[in-house]
Design an enzyme around this catalytic site. Structure first.
Site, PDB file in Angstrom:
ATOM      1  N   LYS A  15       3.098  11.724 -30.950  1.00 24.29           N
ATOM      2  CA  LYS A  15       4.054  11.082 -31.869  1.00 24.29           C
ATOM      3  C   LYS A  15       3.778  12.247 -32.950  1.00 24.29           C
ATOM      4  O   LYS A  15       4.946  12.703 -33.413  1.00 24.29           O
ATOM      5  CB  LYS A  15       3.806   9.871 -32.429  1.00 24.29           C
ATOM      6  CG  LYS A  15       5.056   9.435 -33.456  1.00 24.29           C
ATOM      7  CD  LYS A  15       4.913   8.069 -33.956  1.00 24.29           C
ATOM      8  CE  LYS A  15       5.880   7.802 -34.895  1.00 24.29           C
ATOM      9  NZ  LYS A  15       5.927   6.369 -35.362  1.00 24.29           N
ATOM     10  N   HIS A  41      18.621  20.357  12.358  1.00 24.80           N
ATOM     11  CA  HIS A  41      19.516  19.433  11.582  1.00 24.80           C
ATOM     12  C   HIS A  41      19.092  18.045  11.635  1.00 24.80           C
ATOM     13  O   HIS A  41      19.663  17.127  12.034  1.00 24.80           O
ATOM     14  CB  HIS A  41      20.936  19.583  11.971  1.00 24.80           C
ATOM     15  CG  HIS A  41      21.660  21.034  11.694  1.00 24.80           C
ATOM     16  ND1 HIS A  41      21.688  21.626  10.467  1.00 24.80           N
ATOM     17  CD2 HIS A  41      21.995  21.677  12.333  1.00 24.80           C
ATOM     18  CE1 HIS A  41      22.195  22.780  10.532  1.00 24.80           C
ATOM     19  NE2 HIS A  41      22.444  23.044  11.746  1.00 24.80           N
TER      20      HIS A  41
END
Length: 521
Positions: free
Chosen positions: A141, A287
């Protein structure tokens, strides 16, 4: 903007002590005062690094078996006060609070503790870190004034910057560290919440696996790779890791071009299919569908038999195997243009053989148990158990007048494993240990029976067929018999099962019902 301040004091309290001593020595040589706790302080002191105990800073002893040591105003006041705010500076001076300019913290190994078989509830609770996350959040912070270091992987770069900048870090560096810090505490809290979800208030026992899906689904992944693009060039993509070191997302690429999104998707499909078998097996994927799968006494033999199924489609394919790739297998695979080969490992001779194909990607994968399958839907997520249901002898039910022969049964069970990995609707024609024709992703079941036969490069006479779901009409069975197959394995469960069975009997086919469906959408 004011120039970065020199770091004067650092607090160190870590569970993972990798690289800590060298990092602390660097800080010390830069004139940074070190303050530490418990085992961390002992390690530094034993290693000849000058360090103060946390109690020297707070004037208060560590207590409650270490539960309370850094939860003190002289710690958090030293971290949180804003150096540019005169009121803050006056307040800490009034109360004798010394500034803390760097916090080096990593957290109790909660996830490691939670993963221990039979871990006691009390041990789990004691491994929930309180002081560590509090210091991390305080420092993050107040990142403009305080550097927060949560990972040993950052020690070297931070040490280098400190040495180059007279003991200071740039605001940009401290911001990056703060971002990482909040991600660390978020992942930590998520791991705790997800684990505690598995504990009943009735007996407070930790269940090895959740028996129900959690009310809140929490995931934490770290980006490991930015991909050139996604499924198509106009889509952006990246790959993320769960940090386990296992599975495709954590695979080690030995050579070749960078992996593409489609490479990785096909790699997963190839790897998953190969892991279905105990004997040496090779899966060739195009695929996401297997265009050829086979086993063999050796990996080289398995590859050659898999290639026979559809050598045209195999061009530019992705290979998955369940054995280390040796020179014999490498020599065969080297003959064909391939995109990726995924294996548990590659021996030195195989790597030397493949080295001449600079673009071929070689990937070593550590097996991982994938518990869930996730699918995005707009506004949410679908989650299901992974389809790991293996057939048992009790599942198999002969429904035709003629039972399958021993050879047909072996071929049916092989085809069934492969069929599970073919897009629905799916059919696989095979012989014992070798696919012959694969029909994938068709809208009607009779069409995929026709296409699977049409794709076959090897003789279909005497093959068997596997279907991922039941036959709604007898026409699919008739098409399979026309192709030359002699037996079928399928889930059963259609209202027209009697008509389907009658057609099989009329055509002399053996048929097994499994009671298990393997849709793959």
């Amino acid at each position: 903007m004011s120039s970065p301040r020199k770091i004067q004091r650092a607090i160190l309290s870590v569970t993972d002590k990798t690289g800590l001593v060298d990092f602390a020595r660097t800080l010390s040589t830069l004139g940074i005062e070190l303050v530490s706790t418990g085992g961390t302080a002992k390690l530094l002191r034993d290693s000849g690094v000058s360090v103060k105990d946390i109690s020297d800073l707070t004037g208060f002893p560590e207590m409650l078996d270490g539960r309370v040591k850094t939860l003190h105003p002289k710690v958090h006041g030293g971290i949180l006060h804003r150096r540019e705010d005169p009121k803050h500076v006056a307040a800490v001076k009034e109360h004798g609070i010394a500034p803390i300019d760097m916090v080096v913290v990593n957290l109790y190994a909660f996830e490691k503790t939670a993963a221990k078989p039979g871990v006691a509830f009390e041990e789990l609770i004691e491994n929930i870190d309180i002081g560590g996350p509090s210091m991390i959040r305080s420092a993050a912070k107040n990142f403009e004034d305080v550097a927060i270091v949560t990972s040993p992987a950052d020690y070297d770069s931070i040490a280098t910057e400190l040495q180059s900048n007279n003991g200071s870090l740039s605001k940009q560096t401290k911001w990056r560290l703060a971002q990482r810090a909040f991600a660390t505490t978020a992942a930590y809290d998520s791991a705790i919440a997800s684990t505690l979800d598995r504990i009943s208030a009735d007996d407070f026992r930790v269940q090895a696996e959740a028996t129900t899906f959690p009310n809140i689904l929490r995931f934490s992944f770290n980006k490991t790779l930015d991909l050139r693009y996604g499924e198509n060039p106009h889509q952006k993509a990246a790959m993320y890791s769960d940090g386990s070191g296992k599975g495709v997302a954590n695979a080690r690429q030995l050579q070749g071009k960078e992996l593409s999104y489609n490479n990785i998707v096909d790699l997963q499909a190839a790897w998953d299919l190969a892991q279905e078998f105990d004997e040496p097996v090779c899966a060739i994927i195009k695929h996401t569908n297997p265009c050829g799968t086979a086993n063999g006494k050796t990996l080289a033999e398995a590859y050659k038999r898999a290639l026979e199924c559809d050598p045209v489609s195999a061009f530019g394919g992705v290979i998955g195997v369940n054995r280390p790739v040796d020179l014999a297998a490498a020599e065969e695979m080297h003959k064909l243009f391939l995109e990726v080969i995924a294996a548990p490992s590659f021996d030195e001779n195989a790597k030397a053989k493949f080295a001449t194909k600079k673009n071929l990607r070689l990937v070593e994968v550590v097996p991982a148990n994938q518990k869930w399958v996730l699918k995005n839907v707009s506004g949410g997520m679908l989650v299901q158990d992974n389809d790991t249901r293996a057939l048992k002898d009790a599942d198999l039910k002969v429904v035709t007048k003629r039972p399958p022969t021993a050879e047909e049964t072996r071929a049916l069970l092989f085809a069934w494993k492969v069929c599970k990995h073919v897009k629905s609707n799916a059919i696989v024609y095979s012989r014992d240990g070798q696919t012959v024709g694969v029909g994938a992703g068709q809208m009607s079941r009779v069409d995929y029976a026709k296409i699977g036969a049409m794709k076959a490069q090897l003789p279909l006479k005497g093959t068997v067929a596997a279907s991922d779901a039941f036959f709604p009409f007898p026409d699919g069975v008739e098409e399979i018999a026309k192709a030359g197959a002699t037996a079928i394995i399928q889930p059963g469960g259609s209202q027209r099962d009697p008509e389907v069975i009658e057609a099989a009997d009329r055509l002399g086919l053996a048929m097994l019902f499994t009671g298990v469906r393997h849709f793959r959408h």
